[in-house]
Design a protein around this motif. Structure first.
Motif, short mmCIF file in Angstrom:
data_model
loop_
_atom_site.label_atom_id
_atom_site.label_comp_id
_atom_site.label_asym_id
_atom_site.label_seq_id
_atom_site.Cartn_x
_atom_site.Cartn_y
_atom_site.Cartn_z
N SER A 69 0.83 -1.21 0.00
CA SER A 69 0.00 0.00 0.00
C SER A 69 0.87 1.26 0.00
O SER A 69 0.54 2.24 -0.68
CB SER A 69 -0.99 0.00 1.16
N ASN A 70 2.01 1.24 0.71
CA ASN A 70 2.94 2.37 0.66
C ASN A 70 3.44 2.60 -0.75
O ASN A 70 3.50 3.73 -1.23
CB ASN A 70 4.14 2.14 1.59
N ALA A 71 3.82 1.52 -1.42
CA ALA A 71 4.34 1.64 -2.79
C ALA A 71 3.27 2.20 -3.73
O ALA A 71 3.56 3.06 -4.57
CB ALA A 71 4.84 0.29 -3.29
N LEU A 72 2.05 1.72 -3.60
CA LEU A 72 0.98 2.20 -4.47
C LEU A 72 0.63 3.66 -4.19
O LEU A 72 0.35 4.42 -5.12
CB LEU A 72 -0.26 1.32 -4.30
N ARG A 73 0.67 4.05 -2.95
CA ARG A 73 0.28 5.43 -2.59
C ARG A 73 1.40 6.44 -2.81
O ARG A 73 1.14 7.59 -3.14
CB ARG A 73 -0.16 5.47 -1.13
N HIS A 74 2.64 6.02 -2.59
CA HIS A 74 3.75 6.98 -2.59
C HIS A 74 4.83 6.70 -3.62
O HIS A 74 5.65 7.57 -3.88
CB HIS A 74 4.41 7.04 -1.21
N VAL B 5 8.96 -5.35 -2.14
CA VAL B 5 8.03 -4.57 -2.95
C VAL B 5 8.81 -3.51 -3.70
O VAL B 5 9.56 -2.73 -3.10
CB VAL B 5 6.93 -3.93 -2.08
N SER B 6 8.63 -3.49 -5.01
CA SER B 6 9.34 -2.55 -5.88
C SER B 6 8.36 -1.53 -6.45
O SER B 6 7.22 -1.86 -6.76
CB SER B 6 10.01 -3.29 -7.04
N ASP B 7 8.85 -0.29 -6.61
CA ASP B 7 8.04 0.76 -7.22
C ASP B 7 8.93 1.65 -8.08
O ASP B 7 10.13 1.40 -8.19
CB ASP B 7 7.27 1.57 -6.16
N GLY B 8 8.36 2.68 -8.66
CA GLY B 8 9.08 3.53 -9.60
C GLY B 8 9.67 4.79 -9.01
O GLY B 8 10.02 5.70 -9.75
N ALA B 9 9.81 4.87 -7.70
CA ALA B 9 10.31 6.08 -7.06
C ALA B 9 11.71 5.86 -6.50
O ALA B 9 11.92 5.84 -5.28
CB ALA B 9 9.36 6.54 -5.96
N ALA B 10 12.69 5.73 -7.40
CA ALA B 10 14.07 5.46 -6.98
C ALA B 10 14.64 6.56 -6.09
O ALA B 10 15.46 6.29 -5.22
CB ALA B 10 14.95 5.27 -8.21
N THR C 161 13.41 -1.00 -4.36
CA THR C 161 12.79 -2.15 -3.71
C THR C 161 12.96 -1.98 -2.21
O THR C 161 14.04 -1.72 -1.72
CB THR C 161 13.43 -3.47 -4.17
N VAL C 162 11.85 -2.13 -1.50
CA VAL C 162 11.83 -2.12 -0.04
C VAL C 162 11.60 -3.56 0.38
O VAL C 162 10.78 -4.26 -0.21
CB VAL C 162 10.70 -1.19 0.47
N TRP C 163 12.34 -4.03 1.37
CA TRP C 163 12.24 -5.44 1.75
C TRP C 163 12.27 -5.61 3.27
O TRP C 163 12.74 -4.76 4.01
CB TRP C 163 13.35 -6.25 1.09
N ALA C 164 11.75 -6.77 3.70
CA ALA C 164 11.76 -7.16 5.12
C ALA C 164 11.84 -8.68 5.20
O ALA C 164 11.29 -9.38 4.35
CB ALA C 164 10.53 -6.65 5.83
N VAL C 165 12.52 -9.18 6.22
CA VAL C 165 12.67 -10.61 6.44
C VAL C 165 11.93 -10.99 7.70
O VAL C 165 12.13 -10.38 8.75
CB VAL C 165 14.17 -10.99 6.56
N LEU C 166 11.05 -12.01 7.60
CA LEU C 166 10.33 -12.52 8.76
C LEU C 166 10.74 -13.97 8.99
O LEU C 166 10.52 -14.82 8.12
CB LEU C 166 8.82 -12.44 8.54
#
Length: 135
Positions: free
Chosen positions: A58-63, A83-88, A127-132
């Motif tokens: 949702s962060n990627a889609l909104r921002h 999650v990858s988006d277009g805001a490098a 790309t923003v990532w997290a490990v669980l």
């Protein structure tokens, strides 16, 4: 937590992947993850994993702007959410000095629920990532 560390994620194998263009697609993504064999036997992790994926997407889609790709993949004894988006040029930045009722606390939540997190730039996107951990 002034910002997220700029670092690549750990190597990961197979998993699930979604291409997203609107927040209206998030309920379907969450449901697919809940029913996936990726989370079979991980009932205690399932809700946290869904929450982290949903917050990041949702962060990627909104921002983030542009095309958004989300993935959950296995990495040893953990799951990698990326999650990858277009805001490098826009790093993930947690809200500071904001009333919690105004939102913006998702990155803090993701950091709390994960054992590692970060972001990196690849071409025109990030790309923003997290490990669980699964244990």
């Amino acid at each position: 937590m002034p910002g997220w560390p700029s670092a690549p994620p750990p190597p990961a194998g197979d998993g699930l992947r979604w291409e997203l263009s609107d927040v209206a697609e998030l309920p379907g993504m969450r449901e697919e993850l809940r029913r996936s064999e990726v989370v079979d036997g991980l009932a205690d992790l399932r809700d946290r994993l869904v929450l982290v994926l949903d917050e990041m997407a949702s962060n990627a889609l909104r921002h983030g702007g542009g095309h958004v790709e989300a993935a959950v993949r296995r990495t040893g004894d953990a799951l990698l959410v990326a999650v990858s988006d277009g805001a490098a040029a826009t790093p993930p930045t947690p809200a500071v000095d904001r009333d919690p009722s105004e939102g913006g606390l998702g990155l803090y939540l993701i950091a709390e629920l994960s054992s590692a997190h970060g972001w990196y730039v690849d071409g025109d996107g990030k790309t923003v990532w997290a490990v669980l951990p699964t244990r």
